[in-house]
Design a protein around this motif. Sequence first.
Motif, short mmCIF file in Angstrom:
data_model
loop_
_atom_site.label_atom_id
_atom_site.label_comp_id
_atom_site.label_asym_id
_atom_site.label_seq_id
_atom_site.Cartn_x
_atom_site.Cartn_y
_atom_site.Cartn_z
N GLY A 63 4.51 13.10 6.91
CA GLY A 63 4.33 11.66 6.89
C GLY A 63 4.59 11.01 5.55
O GLY A 63 4.43 9.79 5.43
N GLU A 64 4.96 11.77 4.53
CA GLU A 64 5.25 11.22 3.21
C GLU A 64 6.72 11.41 2.88
O GLU A 64 7.40 12.25 3.50
N PRO A 65 7.26 10.66 1.91
CA PRO A 65 8.68 10.85 1.55
C PRO A 65 8.95 12.27 1.06
O PRO A 65 8.12 12.91 0.43
N HIS A 66 10.14 12.71 1.38
CA HIS A 66 10.53 14.06 0.98
C HIS A 66 10.70 14.11 -0.53
O HIS A 66 11.37 13.26 -1.11
N PRO A 67 10.09 15.12 -1.21
CA PRO A 67 10.16 15.15 -2.67
C PRO A 67 11.48 15.66 -3.23
O PRO A 67 11.71 15.59 -4.44
N VAL A 68 12.37 16.17 -2.39
CA VAL A 68 13.64 16.75 -2.85
C VAL A 68 14.78 15.92 -2.31
O VAL A 68 14.86 15.64 -1.10
N GLU A 69 15.70 15.53 -3.19
CA GLU A 69 16.89 14.77 -2.79
C GLU A 69 18.12 15.42 -3.42
O GLU A 69 18.21 15.55 -4.64
N PRO A 70 19.08 15.87 -2.60
CA PRO A 70 20.29 16.50 -3.16
C PRO A 70 21.23 15.46 -3.74
O PRO A 70 21.26 14.29 -3.31
N VAL A 71 22.01 15.89 -4.73
CA VAL A 71 23.02 15.00 -5.31
C VAL A 71 24.24 15.01 -4.40
O VAL A 71 24.41 15.90 -3.55
N ALA A 106 25.41 14.54 -10.23
CA ALA A 106 25.18 15.51 -11.29
C ALA A 106 26.12 15.33 -12.47
O ALA A 106 25.80 15.77 -13.59
N ASP A 107 27.25 14.69 -12.25
CA ASP A 107 28.17 14.52 -13.37
C ASP A 107 27.66 13.48 -14.38
O ASP A 107 28.20 13.37 -15.49
N GLU A 108 26.62 12.75 -14.01
CA GLU A 108 26.01 11.82 -14.95
C GLU A 108 25.03 12.52 -15.90
O GLU A 108 24.57 11.92 -16.85
N TRP A 109 24.66 13.77 -15.57
CA TRP A 109 23.78 14.54 -16.45
C TRP A 109 24.65 15.40 -17.38
O TRP A 109 25.83 15.63 -17.12
N ASP A 110 24.01 15.88 -18.39
CA ASP A 110 24.65 16.91 -19.22
C ASP A 110 24.14 18.26 -18.72
O ASP A 110 23.14 18.79 -19.20
#
Length: 279
Positions: A89-97, A45-49
């Motif tokens: 069966g599909e990739p999880h749409p949420v990925e935590p930083v 998250a530190d790469e975002w503003d």
Amino acid sequence: MQKEQAAPNDQEENEAEALELVLFQVPECYVYLIPPRKSAASYRADEWDVNKWVWEGILKVISKGEECIIRLEDKNTSELYARAFLRKGEPHPVEPVIDSSRYFVLRVEENIDGRLRHAFIGIGFRERTEAYDFQAALHDHMKYLDKKKTAEEMEQKFQQTSLVDYSLKEGETLVLQLKNKSAEIVKSKVSENNSPEKKANQKEPLICIKPPPPPPGPLSPSTGQKSPTNFPPNLNLQGDSNHKASESTEDDSKESISSGNEITQDLPDDDFGDFQTAS
């Protein structure tokens, strides 16, 4: 052709009949444009503003059948901004930083001209509790899908196993022999009481006899005269008995004295006792 057209129509009816259940909703969610990932490392998250978000609105987690939908809607008009799908069966749409618990990367989908396209955006919450509830809602939906799958497998396994037919055929009868439980209980109790072990353990009861009262003491006239007279006459039973006993003893003594006098008078004169004649 008619059958092919009927199949998608049935699917659309099933989707329309499925109920929508809101698992989580938060009024403030922030959307960020994130740079593309340059390596296999996780997002930071530190790469975002984080102080400059591109959109702010409502985030909803909706369960619809076996599908979980993450919707981003406008606060005022409820217009759809973006959505993501959580499917089995599909990739999880949420990925935590990796450097914060309040920011995530969301994989959104959109159907453009019949083609399904996806993109990655950053989302953030104001409070950590909201971020935790968001993850818990997604976990509950996945847990529901796992339980549903195990239930379907158990049902298929039960149907495939051979079942024994316990139904009665024509002409067959079923006879039940029911015993009287009360009679059995009485018999069991009698047998327990008559058992030699119980008789050996039992001891003969001890008979307690009350000892006789002690004999009354001798009554004297003095005790009768000194008895208190303050009690009422109907309660002074002992004093009356003592008084009567004293009177009877006095009468007996008087009679014995009088009889002794009479005996001395009836006796004949003795010569040896007459001193005048002797002189």
